[in-house]
Design a protein around this motif. Structure first.
Motif, mmCIF file in Angstrom:
data_model
loop_
_atom_site.group_PDB
_atom_site.id
_atom_site.type_symbol
_atom_site.label_atom_id
_atom_site.label_comp_id
_atom_site.label_asym_id
_atom_site.label_seq_id
_atom_site.Cartn_x
_atom_site.Cartn_y
_atom_site.Cartn_z
ATOM 1 N N THR A 104 0.845 -1.187 0.000
ATOM 2 C CA THR A 104 0.000 0.000 0.000
ATOM 3 C C THR A 104 0.879 1.235 0.000
ATOM 4 O O THR A 104 1.629 1.478 0.950
ATOM 5 N N GLY A 105 0.789 1.986 -1.085
ATOM 6 C CA GLY A 105 1.492 3.256 -1.186
ATOM 7 C C GLY A 105 0.685 4.328 -0.479
ATOM 8 O O GLY A 105 -0.548 4.337 -0.547
ATOM 9 N N LEU A 106 1.374 5.214 0.228
ATOM 10 C CA LEU A 106 0.717 6.275 0.972
ATOM 11 C C LEU A 106 1.478 7.572 0.754
ATOM 12 O O LEU A 106 2.707 7.595 0.832
ATOM 13 N N ALA A 107 0.738 8.640 0.465
ATOM 14 C CA ALA A 107 1.347 9.965 0.311
ATOM 15 C C ALA A 107 0.534 10.972 1.112
ATOM 16 O O ALA A 107 -0.704 10.892 1.158
ATOM 17 N N LEU A 108 1.224 11.893 1.748
ATOM 18 C CA LEU A 108 0.582 13.039 2.390
ATOM 19 C C LEU A 108 1.245 14.291 1.833
ATOM 20 O O LEU A 108 2.433 14.516 2.056
ATOM 21 N N LEU A 109 0.468 15.062 1.095
ATOM 22 C CA LEU A 109 0.975 16.250 0.415
ATOM 23 C C LEU A 109 0.388 17.500 1.053
ATOM 24 O O LEU A 109 -0.840 17.629 1.165
ATOM 25 N N ASN A 110 1.260 18.410 1.477
ATOM 26 C CA ASN A 110 0.840 19.719 1.947
ATOM 27 C C ASN A 110 0.785 20.606 0.712
ATOM 28 O O ASN A 110 1.817 20.984 0.168
ATOM 29 N N SER A 111 -0.434 20.924 0.245
ATOM 30 C CA SER A 111 -0.541 21.669 -1.008
ATOM 31 C C SER A 111 -0.153 23.136 -0.847
ATOM 32 O O SER A 111 0.010 23.833 -1.842
ATOM 33 N N SER A 112 0.043 23.606 0.390
ATOM 34 C CA SER A 112 0.546 24.966 0.611
ATOM 35 C C SER A 112 2.053 25.029 0.454
ATOM 36 O O SER A 112 2.584 25.882 -0.241
ATOM 37 N N SER A 113 2.747 24.097 1.121
ATOM 38 C CA SER A 113 4.215 24.126 1.117
ATOM 39 C C SER A 113 4.823 23.280 0.008
ATOM 40 O O SER A 113 5.993 23.435 -0.328
ATOM 41 N N GLY A 114 4.051 22.334 -0.535
ATOM 42 C CA GLY A 114 4.588 21.405 -1.528
ATOM 43 C C GLY A 114 5.296 20.216 -0.902
ATOM 44 O O GLY A 114 5.743 19.315 -1.613
ATOM 45 N N LEU A 180 0.027 6.794 8.471
ATOM 46 C CA LEU A 180 -0.604 8.089 8.202
ATOM 47 C C LEU A 180 -0.543 8.994 9.425
ATOM 48 O O LEU A 180 -0.274 10.197 9.298
ATOM 49 N N VAL A 181 -0.768 8.447 10.615
ATOM 50 C CA VAL A 181 -0.672 9.263 11.836
ATOM 51 C C VAL A 181 0.740 9.826 11.975
ATOM 52 O O VAL A 181 0.909 11.009 12.314
ATOM 53 N N ASP A 182 1.767 9.031 11.694
ATOM 54 C CA ASP A 182 3.153 9.535 11.729
ATOM 55 C C ASP A 182 3.313 10.729 10.792
ATOM 56 O O ASP A 182 3.932 11.737 11.146
ATOM 57 N N LEU A 184 0.922 12.729 9.602
ATOM 58 C CA LEU A 184 0.131 13.859 10.089
ATOM 59 C C LEU A 184 0.841 14.568 11.233
ATOM 60 O O LEU A 184 0.864 15.816 11.292
ATOM 61 N N LEU A 185 1.453 13.798 12.137
ATOM 62 C CA LEU A 185 2.205 14.406 13.243
ATOM 63 C C LEU A 185 3.350 15.263 12.705
ATOM 64 O O LEU A 185 3.624 16.346 13.238
ATOM 65 N N GLU A 186 4.011 14.783 11.645
ATOM 66 C CA GLU A 186 5.103 15.567 11.047
ATOM 67 C C GLU A 186 4.586 16.886 10.481
ATOM 68 O O GLU A 186 5.327 17.877 10.428
ATOM 69 N N GLU A 187 3.325 16.934 10.086
ATOM 70 C CA GLU A 187 2.702 18.159 9.593
ATOM 71 C C GLU A 187 2.062 18.983 10.720
ATOM 72 O O GLU A 187 1.385 19.967 10.466
ATOM 73 N N GLY A 188 2.235 18.528 11.970
ATOM 74 C CA GLY A 188 1.714 19.273 13.106
ATOM 75 C C GLY A 188 0.264 18.987 13.452
ATOM 76 O O GLY A 188 -0.342 19.697 14.243
ATOM 77 N N VAL A 189 -0.292 17.944 12.868
ATOM 78 C CA VAL A 189 -1.679 17.576 13.139
ATOM 79 C C VAL A 189 -1.714 16.625 14.332
ATOM 80 O O VAL A 189 -1.079 15.572 14.307
ATOM 81 N N GLN A 190 -2.447 17.007 15.342
ATOM 82 C CA GLN A 190 -2.610 16.153 16.522
ATOM 83 C C GLN A 190 -3.848 15.296 16.344
ATOM 84 O O GLN A 190 -4.948 15.830 16.155
ATOM 85 N N VAL A 191 -3.678 14.007 16.396
ATOM 86 C CA VAL A 191 -4.802 13.088 16.272
ATOM 87 C C VAL A 191 -5.331 12.832 17.674
ATOM 88 O O VAL A 191 -4.560 12.531 18.591
ATOM 89 N N PRO A 192 -6.671 12.967 17.864
ATOM 90 C CA PRO A 192 -7.231 12.802 19.222
ATOM 91 C C PRO A 192 -6.826 11.481 19.853
ATOM 92 O O PRO A 192 -6.616 10.512 19.194
#
Length: 192
Positions: A104-114, A180-182, A184-192
């Motif tokens: 399973t390939g997974l990508a998380l892209l911040n479309s603001s910063s690239g 994915l949680v890893d 998101l955390l790198e992007e500063g998103v806190q998962v409840p």
């Protein structure tokens, strides 16, 4: 937090993402998912996951865009979505008693910063010995024609497995939540 966007029309991936209890929307990227000549399976799923996320950046600026793609690998053969009963039966007969690895390939892209994080999460299953009759019963019950390798693990597909091996069972369904949680955390998103 930037809004989350799932670059997928998959009901399976949407259901998995709701488990994180984060608000998100979804949109389907228009993408050619053909394998490149001699492209290894890991490279294929990573490329497609990233391209799915990138395909939505212009229409969704200021988002964290999640892309994912999956294939099943039997030996050296990549098993994609079968789309038909006959193709699904062939895939399952070939996999009977064998080891199948889901990539399973997974990508998380911040479309603001690239900034784009891309990974591949493997998960391996050992298949039971399957009779043609049991395969046909499974196919009629589940109709997994939109699932890589004809396996619908979130349903009756689990009955086809003798054992499973991997670090994230959600990757088997098509969206590896632990990885994915890893990201998101790198992007500063806190998962409840």
């Amino acid at each position: 937090m930037l809004p989350l966007l799932l670059a997928s029309s998959s009901a399976y991936r949407r259901e998995l993402l709701t488990r994180l209890r984060l608000p998100f929307t979804s949109a389907s990227p228009d993408l050619d998912e053909q394998r490149l000549p001699d492209e290894p399976a890991i490279a294929l799923v990573k490329r497609l996951a990233q391209q799915k996320a990138e395909a939505l950046t212009a229409a969704h600026p200021g988002h964290l865009i999640i892309g994912s793609d999956q294939v099943a690998v039997l030996g050296e053969q990549i098993l994609g979505k079968p789309h038909t009963f006959e193709r699904a039966r062939e895939q399952l007969l070939a996999a009977s008693g064998q080891q199948v690895t889901f990539l399973t390939g997974l990508a998380l892209l911040n479309s603001s910063s690239g900034h784009c994080q891309v990974d591949c999460v493997p998960f391996t299953v050992v298949m039971r010995e399957l009779s043609q009759a049991s395969i046909e019963r499974y196919l009629r019950a589940e109709q997994p024609y939109d699932c890589a390798g004809s396996f619908k693990a979130e349903g009756l597909g689990a009955s086809l497995f003798q054992s499973t091996h991997g670090s994230d069972a959600t990757s088997l369904i098509g969206l590896p939540l632990i990885r994915l949680v890893d990201m998101l955390l790198e992007e500063g998103v806190q998962v409840p």
